[in-house]
Enzyme design. Sequence first.
Site, PDB file in Angstrom:
ATOM      1  N   PHE A 193       0.445  -1.140   0.211  1.00 53.81           N
ATOM      2  CA  PHE A 193      -0.058  -0.231  -0.103  1.00 53.81           C
ATOM      3  C   PHE A 193       0.618   1.256  -0.076  1.00 53.81           C
ATOM      4  O   PHE A 193       1.901   0.975   0.986  1.00 53.81           O
ATOM      5  CB  PHE A 193      -1.062  -0.037   1.056  1.00 53.81           C
TER       6      PHE A 193
ATOM      7  N   ASP B  53       1.260  -4.939   7.579  1.00 50.36           N
ATOM      8  CA  ASP B  53       0.215  -4.638   8.320  1.00 50.36           C
ATOM      9  C   ASP B  53      -1.527  -4.773   7.410  1.00 50.36           C
ATOM     10  O   ASP B  53      -1.441  -5.403   6.304  1.00 50.36           O
ATOM     11  CB  ASP B  53       0.443  -3.381   6.751  1.00 50.36           C
TER      12      ASP B  53
ATOM     13  N   TYR C  33     -11.971   2.172   9.418  1.00 44.37           N
ATOM     14  CA  TYR C  33     -12.839   2.287   8.555  1.00 44.37           C
ATOM     15  C   TYR C  33     -13.082   1.551   7.844  1.00 44.37           C
ATOM     16  O   TYR C  33     -12.817   2.272   6.241  1.00 44.37           O
ATOM     17  CB  TYR C  33     -12.096   3.748   8.432  1.00 44.37           C
ATOM     18  N   LYS C  34     -11.920   0.457   7.511  1.00 43.35           N
ATOM     19  CA  LYS C  34     -12.669  -0.772   5.761  1.00 43.35           C
ATOM     20  C   LYS C  34     -13.481  -1.502   7.372  1.00 43.35           C
ATOM     21  O   LYS C  34     -14.710  -0.798   6.627  1.00 43.35           O
ATOM     22  CB  LYS C  34     -11.498  -1.056   5.921  1.00 43.35           C
TER      23      LYS C  34
ATOM     24  N   ARG D 122     -12.591  -2.780  -8.050  1.00 41.72           N
ATOM     25  CA  ARG D 122     -12.773  -2.974  -6.887  1.00 41.72           C
ATOM     26  C   ARG D 122     -13.590  -2.845  -6.651  1.00 41.72           C
ATOM     27  O   ARG D 122     -14.560  -2.402  -6.581  1.00 41.72           O
ATOM     28  CB  ARG D 122     -11.385  -2.500  -6.136  1.00 41.72           C
TER      29      ARG D 122
END
Lengths: 399, 399
Positions: free
Chosen positions: B124, B197, B222-223, B371
Site C-alpha cells: 500500500f 499491515d 475504517y474499512k 475493485r
Amino acid sequence: LISRSDALALDADDGLRVFRERFLIDQGLVYLDGNSLGPLGVGVDERLRSVVRDEWGSRLIRGWDEGWLSLPVSVGDRLGSLVGAAPGQVVVADSTTVCFYKLLCAALDLRPDRRVIVTDRNNFPTDRYVVEGVAAARGLEVVWLDGVGVDEVREAMAGSETAVLTLSHVSYRTAAIADMAEINRVAHAAGALALWDVSHSAGVLPVALDSSGTDLAVGCTYKYLNGGPGAPAFMYARHELLPSVRQPIWGWLGRRDPFAMEFGYEPAEGVTALLSGTPPVLSLAAVDEGVRVVAEAGVEAVRAKSVALGEFTIALADEQLSELGFAVASPRDPARRGSHVAVAHADAKALCASLADRAVITDFRTPNLIRLGLSPLVTRFVDVWDGVSALRELAPMGD
Amino acid sequence: LISRSDALALDADDGLRVFRERFLIDQGLVYLDGNSLGPLGVGVDERLRSVVRDEWGSRLIRGWDEGWLSLPVSVGDRLGSLVGAAPGQVVVADSTTVCFYKLLCAALDLRPDRRVIVTDRNNFPTDRYVVEGVAAARGLEVVWLDGVGVDEVREAMAGSETAVLTLSHVSYRTAAIADMAEINRVAHAAGALALWDVSHSAGVLPVALDSSGTDLAVGCTYKYLNGGPGAPAFMYARHELLPSVRQPIWGWLGRRDPFAMEFGYEPAEGVTALLSGTPPVLSLAAVDEGVRVVAEAGVEAVRAKSVALGEFTIALADEQLSELGFAVASPRDPARRGSHVAVAHADAKALCASLADRAVITDFRTPNLIRLGLSPLVTRFVDVWDGVSALRELAPMGD
C-alpha cells in the site's frame, strides 16, 4: 468588597454574552476548565450529526471528493486567520504531540550541522518528552531553560550550536506569555529556528505567527478552539520555509497526487506536505465549527473579555483568598498573562477535588496549583465569583 | 446462467442478513466499496450522539477520568480479539501511517546493526512512502520485492542484513492473502522482525497475530471495522517484545503516570507506551461500536459469507464480463483471496465513474483495476448481481 451582584452586572454588560447560548453547558455547573477542554458548541453538535448521517452515512466513499480531502487545509486556513497566519501555512492533523514531533524533526533537518535544542524546563510535558526522544535518537544535546524571559533565552543561545529553540507561547502552568517576536529575533540572530507551541493562546489571544517571524508552530484545538476531546492539532510552517521543510512521516496524504498511488514519494506542494495519514473527518468537522465561532466573535473581542475576566479573578482572589494561604501564581500584568489564572495553595489537589464535588470544575497542576480557566465565549463573571467563593468556603482556615 | 432471483435466494438464506439492518445504507445504492470506507452503523450513530452530548457536553473534562483515557487500550483489546491478539498488545491511536512509522522505527531500533528493510513494490502506498522516508533518514537500504510468495521472500532474505520485513497481509489491489505464519518463520530464521499491515484483513477474515508469530502489526479501522472516515488506526506489539519496544514519538500519553507531568520521559508499562498524544475520543468511540458489531457477528461467520460473496462475484464476472474485455485479477482460490474481487479492464477508470453515476459504488486502482468490495455485514448477493450487471451494460462491446 466585590459582590455577586457586581459579577452579574458585568455579565449584563458583556458584549460577548450571547455567545454562551451557542454552547451546551449544564445549568448549575461552574466550568472553569475550558483551557483543558472547551465546551460543546451547538454548531459542533449539529455539524457532527450532519457529517455522520448525511456525509458518511449517505455519501460514503464519495465524501472524499466532496470536501473531506481538503479539510486539513481548509480548516487550517480558517484557523490560521485566528493565529495571524496568511492562507497556505496551516494544516489540521494528527495530535499536538505528533505535529510537534514532525516539525521538530523538520527543523533539525534544516540545521543539520547544529547539535543543540533549547527549551524550557517548565514547557508542557508532551513537548519536553518529544524533545528528549528526538534528542536521544539523534544524539543531540538539550539545553533546559529555567524561564522564558528574553534575557535568559539570549544567554542560552549566545555562541551556541542551537539548531532549534522551542517554547510555549503561553505557559500551561502560570499563563505567562512569552515574548514571541523578540525571542524569534534572538533565535534568528543565533542562526536557530524557532518552533512555538501555541496551544494555550490559539483562539483566545492574538497570536502573530506571520508578523512575529515565527518559523514553525503547533497548537491544540480542544482548548480555546472547542474542537472536542482529543481533536486533531495544527501545524504552521511559514511560507518562506515551506519549500525546504521536509517532515519525517512520509505518508500518502502528504504526497503529490496521492491517489495515483505511484511508486516513490514526492512531497505535495506547500503545506499539504506536512500531512501523513488519512484525515480524521469527523474531528476535523468539529474543529471547523469550533474555529468558526471564535472567528465570528473575533480574537480581539475575545481577548478583551479574557483580560477583564482575568483582572476580575485576581481582584477576587486578592480579596477572598489571600488570607487563606492562597497566592496568585499568574502574572498580574494582563499584558503578560494568557487566559487562565493559577492560584497556589498547599492543599491545591484536595481543594480541586472538593470544588468538583460542588460542580465547580477547575484543574490541578502539581505540586500546588489550581488553574481557573477563563473561556471568554462561555465563562461568565458570575462563574468566576461562584468559583472563587466556593474555594474560599472550602479552604482550611489556616494553620 | 445466474439470475437475479438466484442472488435473492442466496440473500434469503444468509445467516448474517439481519446485520444489514444495523447499518444505515441508502435504498437504491449498490455499495461495493466497504473495503475503502465501511458504512455507518446504527450503533455508531447513537454512540457518537451520546459521547458528544452526554460525555463531552455534560461531563466535560471529567470524561477523561470516566473512561476516555482508557479507550485506546480498551478498544484495542476488543479489536485484538478480532485479529488473534490476546489482551494487552493492541492500542487504537493516530493514523495508520503514523502507527506504521512508529512501529517501523521501533523495529529498526531492535536491530541496530542491520541495514536493510524488505517490502513489496505493490505494498500500500503509505507503507511504501513511510519505508522510503525512514530508510532515507537512517541511511538504510530498501529491498523491493515483486511479490509476496514465501519463496520470493526467502530468496530476498537469504544471507541478508534484513532488519525488518514488512508486508500487507491482504493486497489492497488484488486481495491476495500473504502466508503470514510461514513468512514470519522465514523472517525470524533470517534474524529479522516481521511488521504486518492488516488493514485489508482486520475484521473480515481470521488474522492470527499471536499464533502466527507476528512481531508487530498495524491496521486501519475504517474499512471492514466501519469506524468512520479517517478513524484512528491500531498497533499490535507481541507480548514478548513489549518490554523492549521503544517507539520514537515520546508523548505524554505514552508516559508512566502522565498527569504527574514530571520531568523526564519514562515509558508506561506495556502497550500503553506505544501511545503519544491525546486520544481522539469521538473517533475511538465510533471504532469501539464498529468493532463490537463485527465481534457480535463473529469473524468466522463473516469470513464464510465473504468467501461465498467472492465466489459468487467471480462466477458472475466469468459469466457476464469475461467476453467484454474484463479479467478477474484476484486469486481464484478463496483460501488465497481477501474480501474484494478486482477485475481488470482497459477502461476501468471511466467504467468506475459510470457505475457511480448509476449509484453503483466501487473503486478504481491504477492502471486498470475495478475493485468490488464485499463487506459481509452489509453486502448482499443481489448487490453483487446488480453491480456486475451494471458493469456489463456499461462496458464497450469490444474493439
